[in-house]
Design a protein around this motif. Structure first.
Motif, mmCIF file in Angstrom:
data_model
loop_
_atom_site.group_PDB
_atom_site.id
_atom_site.type_symbol
_atom_site.label_atom_id
_atom_site.label_comp_id
_atom_site.label_asym_id
_atom_site.label_seq_id
_atom_site.Cartn_x
_atom_site.Cartn_y
_atom_site.Cartn_z
ATOM 1 N N ALA A 114 7.983 -0.303 33.606
ATOM 2 C CA ALA A 114 8.678 -1.579 33.680
ATOM 3 C C ALA A 114 8.802 -2.024 35.118
ATOM 4 N N PHE A 150 8.401 -8.684 25.905
ATOM 5 C CA PHE A 150 9.129 -7.514 26.395
ATOM 6 C C PHE A 150 10.478 -7.460 25.685
ATOM 7 N N LEU A 152 14.089 -5.432 25.856
ATOM 8 C CA LEU A 152 14.867 -4.621 26.786
ATOM 9 C C LEU A 152 16.219 -4.267 26.193
ATOM 10 N N VAL A 167 13.272 -1.394 29.631
ATOM 11 C CA VAL A 167 12.250 -1.790 28.665
ATOM 12 C C VAL A 167 12.206 -0.796 27.511
ATOM 13 N N SER A 170 6.896 -3.227 24.943
ATOM 14 C CA SER A 170 6.213 -4.456 25.343
ATOM 15 C C SER A 170 4.874 -4.505 24.635
#
Length: 311
Positions: A114, A150, A152, A167, A170
């Motif tokens: 990330a 992404f 998170l 993260v 993704s």
């Protein structure tokens, strides 16, 4: 420079003048030009820790996490992809219990590399999972110009009162640009609408597609979930609306409900669907037939809208 003001609305209002809202705080500039998503922590641990409501705001290649009560920036995240501008942001204050337990116990070892996540806390320890002092406050997701999504995790360190963004997953979401994002009510799924009219739903923590749907009307302008997560709705730039049973994946109703593009929609407590479009109409539709129940015409053009419902 853009100016962003957080407003405190009444429980139900159709804004046609400036006297309907009371200002809480204002900040200028507030990361001009980017989308905004709200995160209201709903987990037991987050509530016990007194975690406040948050706003996730995108500016260029950066996602900023702000405290809703005063506008203070508490964490930032830079996209790992150089010059990949953030286009859409979604947030949720719910985090699946199984995923939270796994993250707290073991960390996300399979999470991809990330970009830097920064807070006011001391330097990172290098551990990917939260420490025992941390509670998970929810999730935030964003899409980029390169069609990447992404997801998170938002965590709060209860010892230092500092936030971090980590993260979880993704991935490349579609062959066409992402037009909108929305988390399911339980925070386990993320729906993405694309400019080619495609709608996909992803299991965020196991990373696979659970729903794949293509309707009429071009660009998907909104995705909405009923409070129980049993219904999902999508609207398009040409005014088409589809209601989908989330469990069976069957399309319950689909029709051209307006001649104008829809800007936003929300399911009401009785599962009826409230939509607002560029034709300045706020319309409420029956969930099973999409028959219009009632409508209100606003005096001014609507550029964007959000709905809040009270139990």
């Amino acid at each position: 420079n853009s100016f962003c003001t957080l407003l405190r609305p009444p429980l139900l209002a159709a804004m046609s003048g400036k006297d309907h809202f009371r200002k809480c705080w204002a900040q200028q500039p507030v990361y001009s030009g980017g989308p905004v998503a709200a995160i209201v922590p709903e987990g037991a641990a987050a509530k016990a820790a007194g975690a406040p409501g948050l706003l996730a705001m995108a500016f260029g290649c950066t996602l900023n996490l702000m405290r809703a009560s005063d506008g203070a920036t508490v964490a930032s995240f830079d996209s790992p992809l150089e010059e990949d501008v953030l286009l859409h942001v979604a947030g949720t204050g719910r985090y699946p219990e199984a995923a939270a337990a796994a993250a707290l116990a073991e960390g996300d070892d399979d999470a991809p590399a990330a970009g830097p996540s920064t807070t006011d806390a001391a330097d990172a320890t290098g551990e990917s999972g939260p420490s025992p002092a941390e509670v998970i406050c929810g999730s935030v997701a964003f899409s980029t110009e390169s069609r990447q999504i992404f997801a998170l995790r938002v965590t709060l360190d209860t010892y230092t009162d500092k936030y971090s963004l980590t993260v979880v997953k993704s991935w490349t979401a579609a062959q066409h640009a992402i037009a909108c994002l929305r988390f399911s009510p339980d925070g386990a799924h993320l729906a993405s609408g694309a400019t080619d009219g495609g709608l996909r739903v992803w299991d965020v923590h196991h990373h696979h597609v659970t729903h794949n749907y293509r309707g009429k009307g071009g660009i998907v302008t909104f995705v909405a979930f009923a409070a129980g997560g049993h219904l999902m709705a999508a609207g398009t730039v040409e005014g088409y609306v589809s209601i989908i049973d989330f469990e069976t994946k069957a399309v319950i109703a689909s029709s051209r409900a307006s001649n104008s593009a829809f800007e936003a929609a929300s399911f009401l407590p009785d599962d009826s669907l409230a939509c607002i479009g560029r034709d300045r109409r706020v319309a409420v539709f029956e969930p099973r037939t999409l028959k219009e129940r009632k409508a209100i015409v606003l005096r001014d053009h609507v550029a964007s809208a959000a709905f809040a419902t009270a139990e």
